[in-house]
Write a protein that holds these residues in place. Structure first.
Motif, PDB file in Angstrom:
ATOM      1  N   SER A 142       3.510  -0.908   0.225  1.00  0.00           N
ATOM      2  CA  SER A 142       2.654   0.112   0.829  1.00  0.00           C
ATOM      3  C   SER A 142       1.820   0.816  -0.243  1.00  0.00           C
ATOM      4  N   ALA A 143       2.468   1.181  -1.350  1.00  0.00           N
ATOM      5  CA  ALA A 143       1.754   1.820  -2.457  1.00  0.00           C
ATOM      6  C   ALA A 143       0.717   0.867  -3.052  1.00  0.00           C
ATOM      7  N   ILE A 144       1.096  -0.392  -3.205  1.00  0.00           N
ATOM      8  CA  ILE A 144       0.175  -1.408  -3.735  1.00  0.00           C
ATOM      9  C   ILE A 144      -1.043  -1.542  -2.820  1.00  0.00           C
ATOM     10  N   VAL A 159      -8.320   1.309  -2.221  1.00  0.00           N
ATOM     11  CA  VAL A 159      -9.230   2.105  -3.044  1.00  0.00           C
ATOM     12  C   VAL A 159     -10.069   1.180  -3.925  1.00  0.00           C
ATOM     13  N   ALA A 160      -9.417   0.188  -4.544  1.00  0.00           N
ATOM     14  CA  ALA A 160     -10.136  -0.740  -5.425  1.00  0.00           C
ATOM     15  C   ALA A 160     -11.212  -1.503  -4.656  1.00  0.00           C
ATOM     16  N   SER A 161     -10.893  -1.940  -3.435  1.00  0.00           N
ATOM     17  CA  SER A 161     -11.868  -2.726  -2.661  1.00  0.00           C
ATOM     18  C   SER A 161     -13.047  -1.886  -2.199  1.00  0.00           C
ATOM     19  N   SER A 162     -12.923  -0.552  -2.234  1.00  0.00           N
ATOM     20  CA  SER A 162     -14.033   0.310  -1.836  1.00  0.00           C
ATOM     21  C   SER A 162     -15.051   0.492  -2.965  1.00  0.00           C
ATOM     22  N   MET A 163     -14.710   0.010  -4.147  1.00  0.00           N
ATOM     23  CA  MET A 163     -15.590   0.144  -5.309  1.00  0.00           C
ATOM     24  C   MET A 163     -16.412  -1.130  -5.500  1.00  0.00           C
ATOM     25  N   ALA A 164     -17.513  -0.997  -6.197  1.00  0.00           N
ATOM     26  CA  ALA A 164     -18.363  -2.147  -6.494  1.00  0.00           C
ATOM     27  C   ALA A 164     -17.597  -3.175  -7.317  1.00  0.00           C
ATOM     28  N   ALA A 165     -17.939  -4.440  -7.131  1.00  0.00           N
ATOM     29  CA  ALA A 165     -17.233  -5.532  -7.817  1.00  0.00           C
ATOM     30  C   ALA A 165     -17.322  -5.421  -9.334  1.00  0.00           C
ATOM     31  N   ASP A 166     -18.387  -4.838  -9.852  1.00  0.00           N
ATOM     32  CA  ASP A 166     -18.546  -4.734 -11.305  1.00  0.00           C
ATOM     33  C   ASP A 166     -18.080  -3.383 -11.861  1.00  0.00           C
ATOM     34  N   ASP A 167     -17.480  -2.553 -11.025  1.00  0.00           N
ATOM     35  CA  ASP A 167     -16.991  -1.243 -11.460  1.00  0.00           C
ATOM     36  C   ASP A 167     -15.731  -1.424 -12.302  1.00  0.00           C
ATOM     37  N   GLU A 168     -15.730  -0.880 -13.504  1.00  0.00           N
ATOM     38  CA  GLU A 168     -14.593  -1.009 -14.423  1.00  0.00           C
ATOM     39  C   GLU A 168     -13.329  -0.384 -13.841  1.00  0.00           C
ATOM     40  N   LEU A 170      -7.699  -0.809 -11.570  1.00  0.00           N
ATOM     41  CA  LEU A 170      -6.777  -0.704 -10.439  1.00  0.00           C
ATOM     42  C   LEU A 170      -6.160  -2.054 -10.101  1.00  0.00           C
ATOM     43  N   VAL A 171      -6.962  -3.105 -10.135  1.00  0.00           N
ATOM     44  CA  VAL A 171      -6.441  -4.447  -9.871  1.00  0.00           C
ATOM     45  C   VAL A 171      -5.411  -4.820 -10.935  1.00  0.00           C
ATOM     46  N   GLY A 172      -5.669  -4.425 -12.178  1.00  0.00           N
ATOM     47  CA  GLY A 172      -4.707  -4.670 -13.256  1.00  0.00           C
ATOM     48  C   GLY A 172      -3.391  -3.938 -13.018  1.00  0.00           C
ATOM     49  N   VAL A 173      -3.471  -2.707 -12.548  1.00  0.00           N
ATOM     50  CA  VAL A 173      -2.264  -1.936 -12.232  1.00  0.00           C
ATOM     51  C   VAL A 173      -1.477  -2.632 -11.129  1.00  0.00           C
ATOM     52  N   VAL A 174      -2.175  -3.085 -10.096  1.00  0.00           N
ATOM     53  CA  VAL A 174      -1.520  -3.803  -8.991  1.00  0.00           C
ATOM     54  C   VAL A 174      -0.808  -5.045  -9.521  1.00  0.00           C
ATOM     55  N   ARG A 208       0.180  -5.851 -12.604  1.00  0.00           N
ATOM     56  CA  ARG A 208       1.311  -5.528 -13.480  1.00  0.00           C
ATOM     57  C   ARG A 208       2.508  -5.017 -12.685  1.00  0.00           C
ATOM     58  N   THR A 209       2.247  -4.171 -11.724  1.00  0.00           N
ATOM     59  CA  THR A 209       3.335  -3.606 -10.913  1.00  0.00           C
ATOM     60  C   THR A 209       4.051  -4.693 -10.132  1.00  0.00           C
ATOM     61  N   LEU A 210       3.299  -5.599  -9.543  1.00  0.00           N
ATOM     62  CA  LEU A 210       3.916  -6.687  -8.785  1.00  0.00           C
ATOM     63  C   LEU A 210       4.697  -7.627  -9.696  1.00  0.00           C
ATOM     64  N   ARG A 211       4.163  -7.932 -10.884  1.00  0.00           N
ATOM     65  CA  ARG A 211       4.871  -8.817 -11.816  1.00  0.00           C
ATOM     66  C   ARG A 211       6.167  -8.203 -12.312  1.00  0.00           C
ATOM     67  N   GLN A 212       6.206  -6.868 -12.421  1.00  0.00           N
ATOM     68  CA  GLN A 212       7.401  -6.181 -12.914  1.00  0.00           C
ATOM     69  C   GLN A 212       8.432  -5.937 -11.816  1.00  0.00           C
ATOM     70  N   ALA A 213       8.036  -6.109 -10.566  1.00  0.00           N
ATOM     71  CA  ALA A 213       8.964  -5.872  -9.455  1.00  0.00           C
ATOM     72  C   ALA A 213      10.069  -6.928  -9.480  1.00  0.00           C
ATOM     73  N   PRO A 214      11.253  -6.553  -9.064  1.00  0.00           N
ATOM     74  CA  PRO A 214      12.350  -7.525  -9.057  1.00  0.00           C
ATOM     75  C   PRO A 214      12.133  -8.603  -8.009  1.00  0.00           C
ATOM     76  N   PRO A 215      12.674  -9.801  -8.241  1.00  0.00           N
ATOM     77  CA  PRO A 215      12.564 -10.857  -7.237  1.00  0.00           C
ATOM     78  C   PRO A 215      13.301 -10.447  -5.961  1.00  0.00           C
ATOM     79  N   VAL A 216      12.963 -11.106  -4.870  1.00  0.00           N
ATOM     80  CA  VAL A 216      13.431 -10.700  -3.545  1.00  0.00           C
ATOM     81  C   VAL A 216      14.299 -11.787  -2.930  1.00  0.00           C
ATOM     82  N   ARG A 217      15.391 -11.363  -2.301  1.00  0.00           N
ATOM     83  CA  ARG A 217      16.253 -12.308  -1.594  1.00  0.00           C
ATOM     84  C   ARG A 217      15.546 -12.801  -0.329  1.00  0.00           C
ATOM     85  N   PRO A 218      15.786 -14.051   0.067  1.00  0.00           N
ATOM     86  CA  PRO A 218      15.154 -14.589   1.276  1.00  0.00           C
ATOM     87  C   PRO A 218      15.411 -13.765   2.537  1.00  0.00           C
ATOM     88  N   VAL A 219      16.592 -13.205   2.662  1.00  0.00           N
ATOM     89  CA  VAL A 219      16.896 -12.410   3.846  1.00  0.00           C
ATOM     90  C   VAL A 219      16.005 -11.162   3.899  1.00  0.00           C
TER      91      VAL A 219
END
Length: 148
Positions: free
Chosen positions: A15-17, A23-32, A37-41, A43-54
């Motif tokens: 939900s936070a992601i 917010v990121a998609s509301s900005m121009a494609a060339d906006d730094e 923000l995409v980098g934060v997303v 990194r956060t997802l890569r650092q999240a723990p793996p998930v059980r199938p259930v």
């Protein structure tokens, strides 16, 4: 940790992601700032723990058996198999977006095939050589090659 607790934690993370992605998609494609923000997303997802199938099943509204089948088919990526199967959080997030979009469009059957097709299409579109070729074609710089 219980399935419900783990599912709630992953749901909160996603939900936070998604708020950051919105917010990121509301900005121009060339906006730094968008790129940051995409980098934060990412990194956060890569650092999240793996998930059980259930737990993934809870999030995707699928059975654990279906989630494991999707993992064996390559739609969901397996992070590890031993001592139990754990799924990659980055791919789970991507698949959750696709499944949600498909269900909003009224598609509830054949989800595996449709998600697989969309992931394949996206992997092609992400290729830099294809992007370059498409740009050349749009600008009339390519040459047409026809078979005899």
């Amino acid at each position: 940790m219980s399935v419900a607790t783990e599912a709630a934690q992953i749901r909160d993370l996603f939900s936070a992601i998604e708020e950051i992605e919105e917010v990121a998609s509301s900005m121009a494609a060339d906006d730094e700032r968008r790129h940051k923000l995409v980098g934060v997303v990412n990194r956060t997802l890569r650092q999240a723990p793996p998930v059980r199938p259930v737990v993934a099943g809870e999030l995707l509204d699928l059975t654990e058996k279906t989630v494991k089948a999707w993992a064996r088919e390559g739609v969901l990526q397996i992070h590890s198999q031993e001592p139990r199967m754990l799924l990659d959080t980055v791919r789970l997030h991507e698949v959750l977006h696709l499944v949600s979009d498909l269900r909003r469009a009224g598609k509830n059957r054949g989800l595996l095939d449709e998600v697989h097709r969309r992931l394949s299409d996206q992997s092609l579109l992400d290729r830099t050589d294809l992007a370059t070729s498409l740009d050349e074609m749009r600008n009339g710089k390519g040459r047409v090659v026809r078979s005899p």
